[in-house]
Structures are given as structure tokens and as C-alpha cells.
Design an enzyme around this catalytic site. Structure first.
Site, short mmCIF file in Angstrom:
data_model
loop_
_atom_site.label_atom_id
_atom_site.label_comp_id
_atom_site.label_asym_id
_atom_site.label_seq_id
_atom_site.Cartn_x
_atom_site.Cartn_y
_atom_site.Cartn_z
N TYR A 28 0.83 -1.21 0.00
CA TYR A 28 0.00 0.00 0.00
C TYR A 28 0.86 1.25 0.00
CZ TYR A 28 0.88 0.91 5.01
OH TYR A 28 1.46 1.20 6.21
N ARG B 105 8.03 4.66 -4.56
CA ARG B 105 8.05 3.63 -3.50
C ARG B 105 6.98 2.57 -3.77
NH1 ARG B 105 7.48 5.45 2.67
NH2 ARG B 105 5.35 5.83 1.99
N ARG C 108 -6.93 -20.78 -2.35
CA ARG C 108 -5.98 -20.57 -1.26
C ARG C 108 -4.80 -21.54 -1.36
NH1 ARG C 108 -4.39 -22.22 3.69
NH2 ARG C 108 -3.61 -20.56 5.06
N HIS D 52 -0.35 -21.07 -0.54
CA HIS D 52 0.63 -20.05 -0.15
C HIS D 52 1.45 -19.52 -1.33
CE1 HIS D 52 -0.47 -21.47 3.79
NE2 HIS D 52 0.26 -20.53 4.36
N LYS E 61 6.48 -1.73 1.87
CA LYS E 61 5.28 -1.17 2.49
C LYS E 61 4.13 -2.17 2.32
CE LYS E 61 3.14 3.34 3.25
NZ LYS E 61 3.29 3.35 4.70
N GLU F 161 12.18 1.97 14.36
CA GLU F 161 11.22 3.03 14.02
C GLU F 161 10.00 2.96 14.94
OE1 GLU F 161 9.80 2.47 9.97
OE2 GLU F 161 9.62 0.31 10.27
N1 PDD Z 1 2.85 5.00 7.63
N2 PDD Z 1 7.52 3.58 9.04
C1 PDD Z 1 6.36 2.89 9.00
C2 PDD Z 1 6.32 1.51 9.56
C3 PDD Z 1 5.22 3.48 8.42
O1 PDD Z 1 4.06 2.77 8.36
C4 PDD Z 1 5.28 4.81 7.91
C5 PDD Z 1 4.10 5.49 7.29
C6 PDD Z 1 6.52 5.49 7.99
C7 PDD Z 1 6.70 6.88 7.46
O2 PDD Z 1 6.61 6.92 6.04
P1 PDD Z 1 6.11 8.22 5.26
O3 PDD Z 1 6.99 9.35 5.69
O4 PDD Z 1 6.29 7.87 3.84
O5 PDD Z 1 4.67 8.44 5.65
C8 PDD Z 1 7.62 4.83 8.55
C9 PDD Z 1 1.68 5.46 6.92
C10 PDD Z 1 1.41 6.92 7.07
C11 PDD Z 1 0.50 4.58 7.29
O6 PDD Z 1 0.72 3.39 7.45
O7 PDD Z 1 -0.63 5.08 7.39
#
Ligand code: PDD
Length: 288
Positions: free
Chosen positions: A39, A58, A106, A108, A154, A186
Site C-alpha cells: 500500500y 516507492r 488458497r 501459499h 510497504k 522506528e
Molecule cells: N505510515 N515507518 C512505517 C512503519 C510506516 O508505516 C510509515 C508510514 C513510515 C513513514 O513513512 P512516510 O513518511 O512515507 O509516511 C515509517 C503510513 C502513514 C501509514 O501506514 O498510514
């Protein structure tokens, strides 16, 4: 009726615009069954997307990383984001894009014949961080980072992040700061920054964190403000002894962290480096 959302707003699902309240995906969608998808979240101010190119780059990297092929060009993604922003009910908005591997029996492993990926996009009102958060700062607790080793993707497989954020809620704080093997990774859904002796430190951009689109932006803002910037491994002790801590994300922009595990960060107030980066951030939004 889904509570707390505008059920009448239009969302994009596989080439069509439908009411959010009516949008449906198969129970065999691999996003639902396996969390097999990715996403992106693109913020917009005054209906203008912020750093869209980096977000879409990204998105393409995430798709490539998990082997989803789509015939959507960069221009097609841009058009989708802009079309969603025309439909947004507020000028400041968040465009959410999700792509899953699609619907299949389904199993994997990837299906032998690739299904059509499911493409979903919605736009929601963006409530920018409140003055209280900007001026008084946020509280945090530390926790071990127990997520997988591909945090750079992501992915919609967000259980680790969900549990981390719930940990913050149950601890009565705003966010968590995660550590892996004694080093900063993070937050639950944001990047974390350390300021020490006037230098901004960010963790290495490797597989252990999601490189936020604000990562490169903070680097730019720091350099523009004449603040030294360094990317490197950051120990837990350095975080605990920081002069300032900050977090960044599309939804939180940049915010100061004033406490960690019940102890004040620095003097317990948002610091001067934060103030300079915040000013730069606001200036970039105003210049859109
Ligand atoms: N989240 N690290 C993680 C695990 C994140 O999910 C996000 C962003 C960031 C920061 O990324 P960016 O600066 O591109 O927003 C770092 C988004 C906002 C979300 O999951 O809603």
C-alpha cells in the site's frame, strides 16, 4: 454501514468508482487471506499531492519487491491520485492506494497463472496534527521490534505494527519507539529521529525500517537549515540521552517527542532543531 467513514464517498476499485459502503472484495483475495499486498499513503494539501513522485516510486518498488506486475504506468498512478483528490470532501486529504496479488484458490505460493491484481484507492479527510501536538510534543514508550526482516516493503501485512500501536494506546502514550538488538528501528507507523549536539541522526535505510518519504525530506530540510545530518546505526543509549527526539510520517508530518518511558527527552520541551525543521516543513506545504 461502516461506522466513522463517509459511506457515500466514491472509492476506486479495479477500474470503477463505487460508493465506499458498497465496495466489496472477494473472501479469496490474497490480501484478505495472506496479507499478500502492498500500500501507499499520499498526503495532499489544498488538493495538491505532496511529494507524489517519491510516493509512487516507492509504490513501484514495493510491487516489484513482491513480484506483482500491473500495467499501470507512473502517469496512470498520477492520474488516479489526482482523480481521487478531485473527489475528496476536504482540501487537505490522504490518498490511500492498495494493491494485492488478486483472487485465487488458497495456496501459499503465488498462483501459477497470475490473477489480476486487486487495485483499490480511497481518499479521506486529512486532519493535520493539532497545535497541542506540535507545541507540547508527544509521549512514547520503548518496545522490542519483533517484526519481520523486510520492513522496507510497504506491505499490508501489518500485524506487528498494529500490535505496536495498540501497545502505545494501552500504555496511555502517543507512540512507541522500537529497538532491534539494542538499536533504534522506528515507530509503529512513523520514522524516529534523534538530535544530539546539534546533529540530526536517522537510522540506516536498510531492511529493518520503512524508508519514509519524509526521510529524504528531513535530510533536505536539515541541510537547508545548516543542521548536520547523519544516517547510521543508533544505540538505545543514544536515544535515551538524546537532546531531542522527533517522528515523521505522512499523517504526523514532523512532531517532537518529549518523553520516553516516563522520562523527559532533553529538557522535556520541543527543541530548537525541531522548530527549524517544522518551519521548513510548513514552508514547503505553503509553497505547493
Ligand atoms: N505510515 N515507518 C512505517 C512503519 C510506516 O508505516 C510509515 C508510514 C513510515 C513513514 O513513512 P512516510 O513518511 O512515507 O509516511 C515509517 C503510513 C502513514 C501509514 O501506514 O498510514
Amino acid at each position: 454501514m461502516i461506522p466513522d467513514v463517509d459511506n457515500d464517498s466514491l472509492v476506486y476499485l479495479n477500474g470503477e468508482y463505487v460508493r465506499l459502503g458498497d465496495a466489496k472484495v472477494s473472501v479469496l483475495d490474497r490480501g484478505f487471506i495472506f496479507g499478500d499486498g502492498i500500500y501507499e499513503v499520499v498526503p495532499a494539501y489544498g488538493r495538491k499531492p505532496f511529494r507524489m513522485d517519491s510516493h509512487l516510486a516507492r509504490l513501484e518498488r514495493s510491487l516489484k519487491a513482491i513480484g506483482i506486475k500491473l500495467d499501470m504506468s507512473r502517469a496512470d498512478w498520477e492520474k488516479l491520485v489526482r482523480d481521487m483528490l478531485v473527489r475528496a470532501s476536504s482540501d487537505d486529504a490522504m490518498v490511500y492506494i492498495q494493491v494485492t496479488r488478486g483472487v485465487a484458490k488458497r495456496d501459499h505460493a503465488f498462483p501459477a497463472k497470475a490473477p489480476k491484481p486487486t487495485v483499490f484507492c480511497m481518499v479521506s479527510p486529512f486532519k493535520r496534527p493539532a497545535a497541542a501536538a506540535r507545541e507540547q510534543g508527544l509521549s512514547t514508550v520503548s518496545m522490542p521490534d519483533v517484526r519481520w526482516l523486510h520492513c522496507e516493503i510497504k506491505s499490508v501485512s501489518l500485524l506487528g505494527n498494529v500490535l505496536a500501536k495498540q501497545h502505545a494506546v494501552e500504555a496511555g502514550v502517543d507512540e512507541v519507539i522500537q529497538f532491534r538488538d539494542g538499536f533504534l528501528s522506528e515507530g509503529s507507523s512513523c520514522n524516529i529521529w534523534v538530535v544530539k549536539n546539534g546533529t540530526v541522526l536517522g537510522p540506516v535505510r536498510d531492511n529493518l525500517i520503512l524508508e519514509g518519504i519524509r526521510y529524504g525530506f528531513i535530510e533536505e530540510l536539515a541541510r537547508a537549515a545548516g543542521v548536520p545530518f547523519e544516517s547510521r546505526r543508533i544505540s538505545r543509549e543514544e536515544v535515551e540521552q538524546a537532546d531531542e527526539l522527533m517522528l515523521t510520517s505522512a499523517t504526523k508530518e514532523v512532531l517532537p517527542i518529549v518523553s520516553l518511558d516516563g522520562k523527559p527527552v532533553g529538557n522535556g520541551k520541543p527543541g530548537p532543531v525541531y522548530a527549524r525543521l517544522r518551519a521548513g516543513y510548513d514552508k514547503a506545504i505553503a509553497a505547493l
